[in-house]
Motif scaffolding. Structure first.
Motif, mmCIF file in Angstrom:
data_model
loop_
_atom_site.group_PDB
_atom_site.id
_atom_site.type_symbol
_atom_site.label_atom_id
_atom_site.label_comp_id
_atom_site.label_asym_id
_atom_site.label_seq_id
_atom_site.Cartn_x
_atom_site.Cartn_y
_atom_site.Cartn_z
ATOM 1 N N GLY A 1 0.777 -1.229 0.000
ATOM 2 C CA GLY A 1 0.000 0.000 0.000
ATOM 3 C C GLY A 1 0.802 1.269 0.000
ATOM 4 N N ALA A 2 2.112 1.177 0.184
ATOM 5 C CA ALA A 2 2.986 2.354 0.179
ATOM 6 C C ALA A 2 3.673 2.453 -1.173
ATOM 7 N N TRP B 1 7.634 9.448 3.425
ATOM 8 C CA TRP B 1 6.906 9.293 4.685
ATOM 9 C C TRP B 1 5.831 10.363 4.824
ATOM 10 N N ALA B 2 6.140 11.593 4.389
ATOM 11 C CA ALA B 2 5.149 12.668 4.466
ATOM 12 C C ALA B 2 3.909 12.321 3.649
ATOM 13 N N ASP B 3 4.098 11.683 2.512
ATOM 14 C CA ASP B 3 2.956 11.260 1.690
ATOM 15 C C ASP B 3 2.128 10.206 2.423
ATOM 16 N N VAL C 1 13.646 10.245 1.889
ATOM 17 C CA VAL C 1 13.884 9.786 0.514
ATOM 18 C C VAL C 1 12.703 8.958 0.038
ATOM 19 N N PRO C 2 12.574 8.723 -1.276
ATOM 20 C CA PRO C 2 11.521 7.826 -1.769
ATOM 21 C C PRO C 2 11.624 6.453 -1.118
ATOM 22 N N LEU C 3 10.486 5.786 -0.976
ATOM 23 C CA LEU C 3 10.466 4.493 -0.304
ATOM 24 C C LEU C 3 11.439 3.505 -0.936
#
Length: 251
Positions: A133-134, A140-142, A215-217
């Motif tokens: 789902g991520a 993380w802010a998203d 950073v991006p996941l």
């Protein structure tokens, strides 16, 4: 950079296809973890060489303690004497840095790939992939904005933060034990200011928490996997050299 990013995207895609039967919708995330493991395997010989170098530095502890007693009141002369000793014994004071430096291009490629909406003039389809789902291109802010701390995406980050916290705590405690076992004549004390730096550097493991958050996941997965690999690798590479292991962990 565009051509390199396209090639890298193709590699990640192929790895995702390889593991898709096992991980289904999380195949791309699994491919990132697999890619990270392959990078770490590629630099492992350098890590072993770095471990040998650190052990050599630990072996020189008595000579450096002697230099410290002789030139302790003259920091410049002490530093020059230590460098001369390293050159004579063919020991590099930066032996542990190369494996980490060689991993930076892979991390920046991962960061760039999952921060770009287009690759080679085409839409970046990888940004639509997710882990439980991520979104792999999200931060993380998203995740907090979409479902909060305990939402589906927020839970993924909580798990990553938990892994980083455990690894960082393990690294910090292990380093403290090794430094205590090494005693007052551990090699880094021969260089002015290095003692204080060595005490500070283990705490930098906790800075990974900040990296994971911003950073991006996909890049966060790379960082968490690599950090965990490092902790396990050092246990084996430095198991018979307390002082050397402490220095390597600090670096």
């Amino acid at each position: 950079m565009s051509a390199l990013t396209s090639l890298f995207a193709s590699l990640v895609g192929r790895l995702a296809e390889l593991v898709q039967p096992l991980f289904h919708t999380s195949a791309t995330a699994a491919a990132i973890v697999l890619f990270t493991a392959l990078v770490r395997l590629a630099v492992h010989p350098l890590s072993r060489a770095a471990a040998r170098g650190q052990k050599e530095r630990a072996r020189l502890a008595p000579q450096m303690a002697e230099l410290r007693g002789k030139y302790g009141k003259n920091p410049e002369r002490l530093q020059r004497a230590v460098l001369e000793l390293h050159a004579k014994e063919k020991v590099s004071p930066l032996a542990g840095c190369l494996p980490g430096l060689l991993q930076l291009p892979a991390f920046f490629l991962m960061y760039h790939l999952f921060s770009s909406s287009r690759i080679g003039g085409e839409a970046n389809e990888l940004l639509g992939h997710s882990l439980l789902g991520a979104e792999l291109g999200g931060r993380w802010a998203d995740a907090l904005g979409e479902g909060g701390v305990f939402g589906p995406a927020g839970t993924v980050y909580l798990a990553l933060f938990g892994v980083v916290a455990v690894v960082a705590t393990f690294t910090y405690l292990r380093t403290r034990r090794q430094l205590a076992a090494a005693g007052p004549d551990r090699p880094e004390q021969a260089l002015p200011g290095m003692g204080a730096m060595t005490k500070l550097l283990p705490l930098m493991s906790f800075a990974t928490l900040i990296t994971v958050a911003v950073v991006p996941l996909a890049a966060a997965l790379y960082v968490v996997t690599s950090t965990t690999w490092s902790a396990v690798e050092r246990v084996f590479l430095y198991r018979d050299a307390p002082a050397a292991g402490a220095l390597a962990t600090a670096g």
